[in-house]
Design an enzyme around this catalytic site. Sequence first.
Site, short mmCIF file in Angstrom:
data_model
loop_
_atom_site.label_atom_id
_atom_site.label_comp_id
_atom_site.label_asym_id
_atom_site.label_seq_id
_atom_site.Cartn_x
_atom_site.Cartn_y
_atom_site.Cartn_z
N CYS A 43 0.82 -1.21 0.00
CA CYS A 43 0.00 0.00 0.00
C CYS A 43 0.85 1.26 0.00
O CYS A 43 0.64 2.18 -0.78
CB CYS A 43 -0.94 0.00 1.20
SG CYS A 43 -2.02 1.45 1.26
N CYS A 48 -1.59 1.66 -3.06
CA CYS A 48 -2.65 2.66 -2.98
C CYS A 48 -2.17 4.07 -2.74
O CYS A 48 -2.73 5.02 -3.30
CB CYS A 48 -3.68 2.24 -1.91
SG CYS A 48 -2.98 1.54 -0.42
N LYS A 51 -0.21 5.38 -5.97
CA LYS A 51 -1.20 5.35 -7.06
C LYS A 51 -2.22 6.47 -6.92
O LYS A 51 -2.55 7.15 -7.89
CB LYS A 51 -1.90 3.99 -7.07
CG LYS A 51 -2.97 3.83 -8.14
CD LYS A 51 -4.40 3.70 -7.63
CE LYS A 51 -4.57 3.45 -6.19
NZ LYS A 51 -5.57 2.51 -5.78
N TYR A 179 -9.68 -3.34 -10.58
CA TYR A 179 -9.51 -1.96 -10.14
C TYR A 179 -8.14 -1.41 -10.51
O TYR A 179 -8.01 -0.24 -10.89
CB TYR A 179 -9.80 -1.82 -8.65
CG TYR A 179 -8.81 -2.49 -7.71
CD1 TYR A 179 -7.76 -1.77 -7.18
CD2 TYR A 179 -8.95 -3.82 -7.34
CE1 TYR A 179 -6.85 -2.36 -6.31
CE2 TYR A 179 -8.07 -4.42 -6.47
CZ TYR A 179 -7.02 -3.69 -5.96
OH TYR A 179 -6.12 -4.28 -5.11
N GLU A 183 -7.81 1.86 -12.87
CA GLU A 183 -7.18 3.04 -12.29
C GLU A 183 -6.02 3.52 -13.15
O GLU A 183 -5.91 4.72 -13.46
CB GLU A 183 -6.72 2.73 -10.86
CG GLU A 183 -7.88 2.61 -9.89
CD GLU A 183 -7.50 2.06 -8.54
OE1 GLU A 183 -8.30 2.22 -7.60
OE2 GLU A 183 -6.40 1.47 -8.41
N HIS A 438 -27.48 21.17 0.45
CA HIS A 438 -27.53 21.67 -0.93
C HIS A 438 -26.62 22.90 -1.09
O HIS A 438 -26.54 23.71 -0.18
CB HIS A 438 -28.97 22.05 -1.27
CG HIS A 438 -29.16 22.55 -2.66
ND1 HIS A 438 -29.16 21.71 -3.75
CD2 HIS A 438 -29.35 23.81 -3.14
CE1 HIS A 438 -29.35 22.43 -4.85
NE2 HIS A 438 -29.47 23.70 -4.49
N GLU A 443 -26.11 15.01 -1.58
CA GLU A 443 -27.51 15.17 -1.22
C GLU A 443 -28.41 14.20 -1.98
O GLU A 443 -29.53 13.92 -1.55
CB GLU A 443 -27.97 16.60 -1.47
CG GLU A 443 -28.07 17.01 -2.93
CD GLU A 443 -28.59 18.42 -3.11
OE1 GLU A 443 -29.59 18.78 -2.44
OE2 GLU A 443 -27.99 19.18 -3.90
#
Length: 449
Positions: A43, A48, A51, A179, A183, A438, A443
């Site tokens: 990682c 991760c 990356k 993934y 990615e 908002h 939302e």
Amino acid sequence: MPEYDYDLLTIGAGSGGTRASRVAAAHGARVAVAEEYRVGGTCVIRGCVPKKLLVYGAHFAEDLKDAQRFGWRVPENLEFDWKCLQTNVLAEVDRINAAYTTTLETNGAQIIHQRATVTGPNEVTLANGTTKTAKTILVATGARPLLPEFPGAEHGITSNEVFHLDAIPKRVLIAGAGYIANEFAGIFHQLGAHVIVMNRTKDILRGYDLQIRDRLLQISMMKGLDFRFDATFEKIVKREDGCLDVHMTGHDTVTVDCVMYAIGRVPNTDGLGLETVGIGVDDKGAVPVDEQNRTTCPSIFAIGDVTNRIQLTPVAIREGQAFAENQFGKGGASVDYDCVPAACFSHPPIAGVGMTESEARQRLGSVKVYSSDFRPMKNVLAGRDERSLYKMICDGETDRVVGIHMIGPDCPEIIQAAAVCVKAGLTKAQFDSTVALHPTMAEELVLMR
């Protein structure tokens, strides 16, 4: 004299191994961590963290173009400096590596910068031939990229090497559709490469909701990514000029500058010596463990990707924490693998938690699905047609929200809070009764009808 050199000897200093070792040492255990490369694991070093930094860098390609619609006078001939981004990313990796090292040492754990092999129920042998003993051994060696076998396969790279490329290739073929493949397809494309994604089936990102991944495929193709489905490698031929001719089944040969394999990851159990103490591995090379992370050898435990349960860093960290608490703390710790959120930092990103629509229909029968298909406000002003899609899957009998899935800007940030709601078993009515914030994209979670 103590019976063993250590109370705990951990093999592997990735996220899971580091957490387990740090917590065990904090509880007063004598701890050593054997790591043959660098502290931090996949990682931090080659996964991760670097990356995600590349993902941030790649996003500026569209952001700078969009900025003109927001009144910024951006020069026409902007140049991207790969070496600058690469240097800064690798420097951040060095910083986190140092932080992980300091954390272990500050808590009293000894770091042994050597490969360790299991040679007994309470013994490991280091690369220099010396042996160390421990009352408990923890295997936390992680996983590595799977490499294909075919003529010329040696000309390709994996995600391990991609951070050290001399330059961004003009043409790149990425094998796989998970993934990692999606990615890096987005990263390479935004940094100016022509990207071909090659996959042996017609599916991308298996495990995510079908409608969400179909939307990602549609957007990716609209952006100019080239997909070759139902394709397998026949051979790769390297030309004298360094270009690669990729021969594949069902499609014409393509010529690229780089081939990257992202076809899966396999647990790091080869040569670990587990067989010497009667520990077998499954058909994927993973170490089987029980609910307490114990192997078939009572003194040896395993956590993280080497067990191939859920290959995610936060899961490995939870397992490491639970292991240390149970073995050296008060006990009673466990890891709940239900409703683990996941994200793919593609372009745009997708995220999800809980059951997909298909899974819910198979497991629950009666299902209600709510969705919101909209164009984010930023895309509207920027003149982009790219649309986001949010889905909420509910139990038709109880109104309980059993899954939330989305694609769009910042959805990995949003899914973390949504995961708490799904984990807590909240109902659609409770979402509906919450006042919307908002104007935000989030939302839409409380406005779906």
